[in-house]
Design an enzyme around this catalytic site. Structure first.
Site, PDB file in Angstrom:
ATOM      1  N   PHE A  11      30.767  24.294  63.757  1.00 45.25           N
ATOM      2  CA  PHE A  11      29.920  23.497  64.637  1.00 45.25           C
ATOM      3  C   PHE A  11      30.744  22.884  65.770  1.00 45.25           C
ATOM      4  CE2 PHE A  11      28.042  23.259  60.356  1.00 45.25           C
ATOM      5  CZ  PHE A  11      26.903  23.991  60.610  1.00 45.25           C
ATOM      6  N   GLU A  58      30.588  22.669  57.327  1.00 48.12           N
ATOM      7  CA  GLU A  58      31.254  23.905  57.787  1.00 48.12           C
ATOM      8  C   GLU A  58      31.755  24.711  56.588  1.00 48.12           C
ATOM      9  OE1 GLU A  58      34.214  22.837  60.739  1.00 48.12           O
ATOM     10  OE2 GLU A  58      32.687  22.874  62.323  1.00 48.12           O
ATOM     11  N   GLN A  92      37.296  17.680  67.941  1.00 45.79           N
ATOM     12  CA  GLN A  92      36.495  18.237  66.837  1.00 45.79           C
ATOM     13  C   GLN A  92      37.059  17.810  65.472  1.00 45.79           C
ATOM     14  OE1 GLN A  92      35.145  22.647  66.030  1.00 45.79           O
ATOM     15  NE2 GLN A  92      35.937  22.524  68.091  1.00 45.79           N
ATOM     16  N   ASN A 125      11.218  17.841  52.125  1.00 45.27           N
ATOM     17  CA  ASN A 125      10.604  17.818  53.455  1.00 45.27           C
ATOM     18  C   ASN A 125       9.939  16.485  53.776  1.00 45.27           C
ATOM     19  OD1 ASN A 125       9.529  18.811  55.901  1.00 45.27           O
ATOM     20  ND2 ASN A 125       7.650  19.495  54.878  1.00 45.27           N
ATOM     21  N   ASP A 145      32.790  18.614  58.427  1.00 40.86           N
ATOM     22  CA  ASP A 145      33.716  19.575  57.806  1.00 40.86           C
ATOM     23  C   ASP A 145      33.148  20.154  56.514  1.00 40.86           C
ATOM     24  OD1 ASP A 145      35.764  19.611  59.650  1.00 40.86           O
ATOM     25  OD2 ASP A 145      36.941  18.041  58.652  1.00 40.86           O
ATOM     26  N   HIS A 159       9.776  22.838  58.875  1.00 41.52           N
ATOM     27  CA  HIS A 159      10.388  23.003  60.200  1.00 41.52           C
ATOM     28  C   HIS A 159      11.888  22.699  60.134  1.00 41.52           C
ATOM     29  CE1 HIS A 159       6.237  22.498  61.621  1.00 41.52           C
ATOM     30  NE2 HIS A 159       6.626  22.873  62.812  1.00 41.52           N
ATOM     31  N   GLU A 181      34.710  15.615  62.995  1.00 37.66           N
ATOM     32  CA  GLU A 181      34.155  16.413  61.895  1.00 37.66           C
ATOM     33  C   GLU A 181      34.658  15.957  60.528  1.00 37.66           C
ATOM     34  OE1 GLU A 181      34.791  20.520  62.915  1.00 37.66           O
ATOM     35  OE2 GLU A 181      33.192  20.479  64.424  1.00 37.66           O
TER      36      GLU A 181
END
Ligand code: MN
Ligand code: MN
Length: 268
Positions: free
Chosen positions: A249, A242, A258, A139, A239, A108, A262
């Site tokens: 984001f 990203e 931001q 997971n 960052d 998930h 970030e």
């Protein structure tokens, strides 16, 4: 006054590209759109979460969701993995059987336990558009540890905005390295990532985000052998996620704020 407010919020909603979804208040990381020609970045909105689907990879690019105490509850785990019939007609629909005997979990992105509020909400987490091939040690190790930690924050009264996905090609499951699941074209990502914004309490929305807002990000290799590693050892800056993914984001948060949240590396 009412008209002025309506216009104001109407403009904000358009500029935000959040389509009125509570799960996209902080932004739409890849500017996904709900047009079927956008097959590598197809936006799907559900009451329980929002996602960008990638028809070339046959997995979501990302899943984004709000998490606060109102979403939690005692609804039992439904375990009803199934194809998502709301994909555009003609698109391949991944089934639970694609994962059988692959050595990878049906992992998930949005945790089942994050939607305990009702049977219907929990059931929505088992749509295959919320699932990626995840190495069992990822997971059932640091990934689930971090999920549990996030719910602890919520039980302490916080509201979270979470985005998760899988990056790259090729992971190592119980039967070794695979780039795609056997007998299907489901991409196995090389790593799983998650970014989380922690707001002090529910309902603050964008106004609740300041330079001091806690952001937590992790990048966890999609491989065996890491089950007992602490989730904290996989922390990264937003960052860096990203840079890994190419997404932006929290793009609805003012850029100066931001930039600060970030760049930081969570150390709590
Ligand atoms: Mn899981
Ligand atoms: Mn950003």
């Amino acid at each position: 006054m009412v008209i002025a407010l309506t216009i104001f919020f109407g403009v904000v909603a358009l500029a935000d590209l959040n389509y009125g979804s509570v799960h996209l208040i902080m932004g739409n990381p890849s500017q996904a759109t709900a047009t079927s020609t956008n097959s590598s970045n197809y936006l799907m909105l559900k009451p329980e979460y929002a996602l960008s689907y990638n028809r070339e990879r046959n997995i979501p690019n990302w899943v984004s969701w709000q998490l606060n105490a109102a979403w939690l509850g005692d609804a039992p785990r439904q375990d009803n993995f199934r194809p998502d019939l709301t994909l555009p007609s003609g698109w391949y629909r991944v089934t639970p059987a694609n994962y059988t005997n692959s050595g990878f979990d049906r992992g998930h992105l949005m945790s089942s336990e994050d939607r305990g509020v009702s049977v219907a909400a929990n059931s929505a987490t088992f749509l295959m558009t919320n699932i990626i091939p995840q190495a069992p040690d990822n997971n059932r190790g640091p990934w689930v540890q971090f999920e549990t930690y996030c719910r602890e924050l919520v039980k302490d009264g916080k509201e979270l905005y979470i985005i998760a996905g899988g990056a790259g090609f090729g992971g190592t499951g119980e039967k070794g390295l695979l780039e795609t699941l056997t007998n299907s074209k489901v991409t196995v990502p090389a790593s799983t990532w998650k970014v989380v914004l922690v707001l002090d309490k529910p309902g603050l929305r964008l106004q609740g985000v300041t330079e001091k807002t806690r952001a937590i990000a992790v990048v966890i290799p999609n491989k065996q052998g890491i089950r007992h590693q602490e989730w904290r050892s996989f922390r990264a800056s937003v960052d860096s996620v990203e840079a890994l993914t190419g997404y932006d984001f929290f793009s609805n948060v003012p850029q100066p704020v931001q930039s600060v949240i970030e760049a930081g590396l969570d150390n709590l």
